[in-house]
Enzyme design. Structure first.
Site, PDB file in Angstrom:
ATOM      1  CG  HIS A 149       5.528  -9.224   4.064  1.00  5.75           C
ATOM      2  ND1 HIS A 149       5.226 -10.212   3.384  1.00  5.75           N
ATOM      3  CD2 HIS A 149       5.770  -8.168   3.377  1.00  5.75           C
ATOM      4  CE1 HIS A 149       5.346 -10.074   2.056  1.00  5.75           C
ATOM      5  NE2 HIS A 149       5.752  -8.768   2.136  1.00  5.75           N
ATOM      6  CG  ASN A 195       0.210 -11.098  -5.180  1.00  2.00           C
ATOM      7  OD1 ASN A 195      -0.686 -10.498  -4.767  1.00  2.00           O
ATOM      8  ND2 ASN A 195       1.558 -10.547  -4.708  1.00  2.00           N
ATOM      9  CG  ASP A 248       2.619  -2.407  -3.606  1.00  2.00           C
ATOM     10  OD1 ASP A 248       2.037  -3.278  -3.391  1.00  2.00           O
ATOM     11  OD2 ASP A 248       3.777  -2.454  -3.857  1.00  2.00           O
ATOM     12  CG  HIS A 255      -0.332  -7.102  -2.240  1.00  2.00           C
ATOM     13  ND1 HIS A 255      -0.410  -7.977  -3.248  1.00  2.00           N
ATOM     14  CD2 HIS A 255       0.320  -5.893  -2.413  1.00  2.00           C
ATOM     15  CE1 HIS A 255       0.279  -7.445  -3.968  1.00  2.00           C
ATOM     16  NE2 HIS A 255       0.646  -6.062  -3.624  1.00  2.00           N
ATOM     17  CG  LEU A 256      -7.314  -7.381   0.825  1.00  2.00           C
ATOM     18  CD1 LEU A 256      -9.083  -7.397   0.547  1.00  2.00           C
ATOM     19  CD2 LEU A 256      -7.238  -6.206   2.090  1.00  2.00           C
ATOM     20  CG  ASP A 279       1.625  -6.020  -7.821  1.00  2.00           C
ATOM     21  OD1 ASP A 279       2.524  -5.141  -8.554  1.00  2.00           O
ATOM     22  OD2 ASP A 279       1.504  -6.083  -6.665  1.00  2.00           O
ATOM     23  CG  ASN A 287       9.208  -5.617  -6.495  1.00  5.07           C
ATOM     24  OD1 ASN A 287       9.309  -4.539  -7.208  1.00  5.07           O
ATOM     25  ND2 ASN A 287       9.180  -6.772  -6.601  1.00  5.07           N
ATOM     26  CG  HIS A 332      -1.216  -1.878  -6.052  1.00  9.88           C
ATOM     27  ND1 HIS A 332      -0.272  -1.755  -6.797  1.00  9.88           N
ATOM     28  CD2 HIS A 332      -0.620  -2.957  -5.516  1.00  9.88           C
ATOM     29  CE1 HIS A 332       1.025  -2.875  -6.899  1.00  9.88           C
ATOM     30  NE2 HIS A 332       0.426  -3.719  -5.862  1.00  9.88           N
ATOM     31  CG  HIS A 365       4.595  -0.528  -7.799  1.00 15.90           C
ATOM     32  ND1 HIS A 365       5.289  -1.037  -9.032  1.00 15.90           N
ATOM     33  CD2 HIS A 365       4.338  -1.966  -7.218  1.00 15.90           C
ATOM     34  CE1 HIS A 365       5.136  -2.363  -9.243  1.00 15.90           C
ATOM     35  NE2 HIS A 365       4.419  -2.905  -8.004  1.00 15.90           N
TER      36      HIS A 365
END
EC number: 3.5.2.3
Length: 428
Positions: free
Chosen positions: A307, A90, A303, A58-59, A150, A276, A56, A230
């Site tokens: 940002h 996403n 996860d 996020h790239l 997700d 989240n 899990h 998660h």
């Protein structure tokens, strides 16, 4: 290819052994090994694990390269001891077609810091209305086996059932972000005493638990595999425990931050703690640790949610949700699970390498440290303890909840198919 001799490492935390890497393969494991011309890594006192696998991550690429790219994200992964990561869908555009997942997969292959396995979206545009091209993504060069919306929940029961039926044909898995949207409208943090005192919109545990209960029943009905992303509440643990006792094909993950942090931190109004699902109570944290130890929760997944500064350095209500985690995950697991006696290092390898690789069908990863196996390895200085300094992160983003906090353990070396991606804590 060159040879590397890792001397005196505690393989999976056991007795010291030597490990010889020849090319991309573990050639020999034993005592008193030698190899002419081999690069020697003195690993006395350190723990050698199979390369970690994150189910899990996020790239952000394509579309949000200001937060992270495949290059910076995989460099962060190598720094944290990972040799394979699963990249969530996403992105912008959403990874809901063969073309987008192949783009992410090829970027990972080109950079070479770790393997990147794209996760395909369950629905077109993550909108929850129409199934995405699941079969085409699976048949693509990326060979997608895990599908998830997700960031959003597949809240429509019919769509979820159809997705489970579809992926069953090729032994795929649907990874559900369990969040009933109507129960979390305007929610800012965990619903409880702290949210009431702060006057922030509450995120009730039942919003997660009700979706998990529905989906394990759907998976049982279809005879397919469902994975819970998660998991964060004590109630969710009990539902998964019940489902497993019934033989339902469910697996579940917990994040490092849900093993350590609680909603009490939100009293600071620091948006770095906005995530989240939200940080829960101390009771939930203890239940999650116990469930990870007894196998109810199968794996730890980061996860990793980068940002840019401006999306976190603002008032709480306007801040984005998420934390970076690839470079601190193993340290948090050592603090919460190993140093507390809940897991040994073999148990960590099971939950951070063997099992996530098996769930995601990551070929060549999550393999034993033994002769003939791919040399995907990570070496950990477990005696180290020091403050977290995000200025030294390889990730493009710095939104860590651990800045300045002392954590144990430090990854010193990572090898991807015998090639060193991290040496003495520095990326190659």
């Amino acid at each position: 290819m060159s040879k590397t001799l890792i001397r005196g490492a505690k393989v999976l935390g056991g007795e010291p052994q030597d490990v010889l890497i020849d090319g991309g393969t573990v050639a020999e494991v034993g005592s008193g090994l030698s190899a002419e011309g081999a690069e020697v890594v003195e690993a006395g006192g350190k723990v050698l694990l199979p390369g970690l696998v994150d189910l899990h991550t996020h790239l952000r690429e394509p579309g949000r390269e200001d937060s992270e790219t495949v290059l910076t994200g995989t460099r962060a992964a190598a720094s944290g001891g990972y040799t394979a990561v699963f990249a969530m869908a996403n992105t912008f555009p959403v990874a809901d077609t063969a073309g987008v997942v192949e783009q992410v997969w090829r970027l990972g292959k080109g950079h070479g810091y770790c393997d990147v396995q794209p996760i395909g979206a369950v629905t077109v545009g993550l909108e929850g209305k129409k199934l995405a091209e699941l079969g085409a993504m699976h048949e693509s060069a990326a060979g997608v086996t895990v599908f998830s919306d997700d960031g959003k929940c597949v809240h429509d029961a019919v769509i979820m059932r159809r997705a489970l039926e579809y992926v069953k044909a090729f032994d795929g898995v649907v990874a559900q972000h369990a969040q009933e949207p109507r129960l979390t409208e305007g929610a800012q943090m965990n619903e409880g005493v702290v949210s009431a005192e702060l006057g922030l919109g509450g995120w009730p545990a039942v919003a997660e638990e009700s979706v998990i209960a529905r989906d394990v029943l759907l998976a049982d009905h279809v005879g397919s595999r469902v994975h819970i992303c998660h998991l964060s509440t004590a109630g969710s643990v009990e539902i998964v425990r019940w489902a497993k006792s019934r033989g339902i094909r469910v697996t579940a993950e917990v994040t490092p931050h849900h093993l350590l942090l609680t909603d009490e931190l939100v009293r600071s109004y620091n948006p770095v703690y906005k995530v989240n699902p939200p940080l829960r109570t101390e009771r939930d944290v203890l239940a999650l640790r116990e469930a990870l130890a007894d196998g109810t929760i199968d794996i730890v997944a980061t996860d990793h949610a980068p940002h840019p500064h401006e999306d976190k350095d603002c008032e709480w209500a306007a801040a984005a949700m998420g934390m970076v985690g690839l470079e601190t995950a193993l340290s948090v697991v050592q603090e919460t699970m190993v140093d507390t006696g809940l897991l040994d290092w073999a148990g960590v390898a099971e939950r951070m390498s063997f099992t996530p690789a098996r769930i995601g069908r990551a070929e060549g990863h999550g393999r034993p440290v033994s002769a003939g196996e791919p040399a995907n390895l990570t070496l950990v200085d477990t005696a180290y303890r020091g403050p977290v300094d995000p200025a030294g992160f390889a990730s493009r983003s710095r939104n860590t909840p651990y800045e300045g906090r002392e954590l144990p353990g430090r990854v010193t070396h990572t090898w991807l198919r015998g090639k060193a991606t991290l040496v003495d804590g520095k990326l190659t």
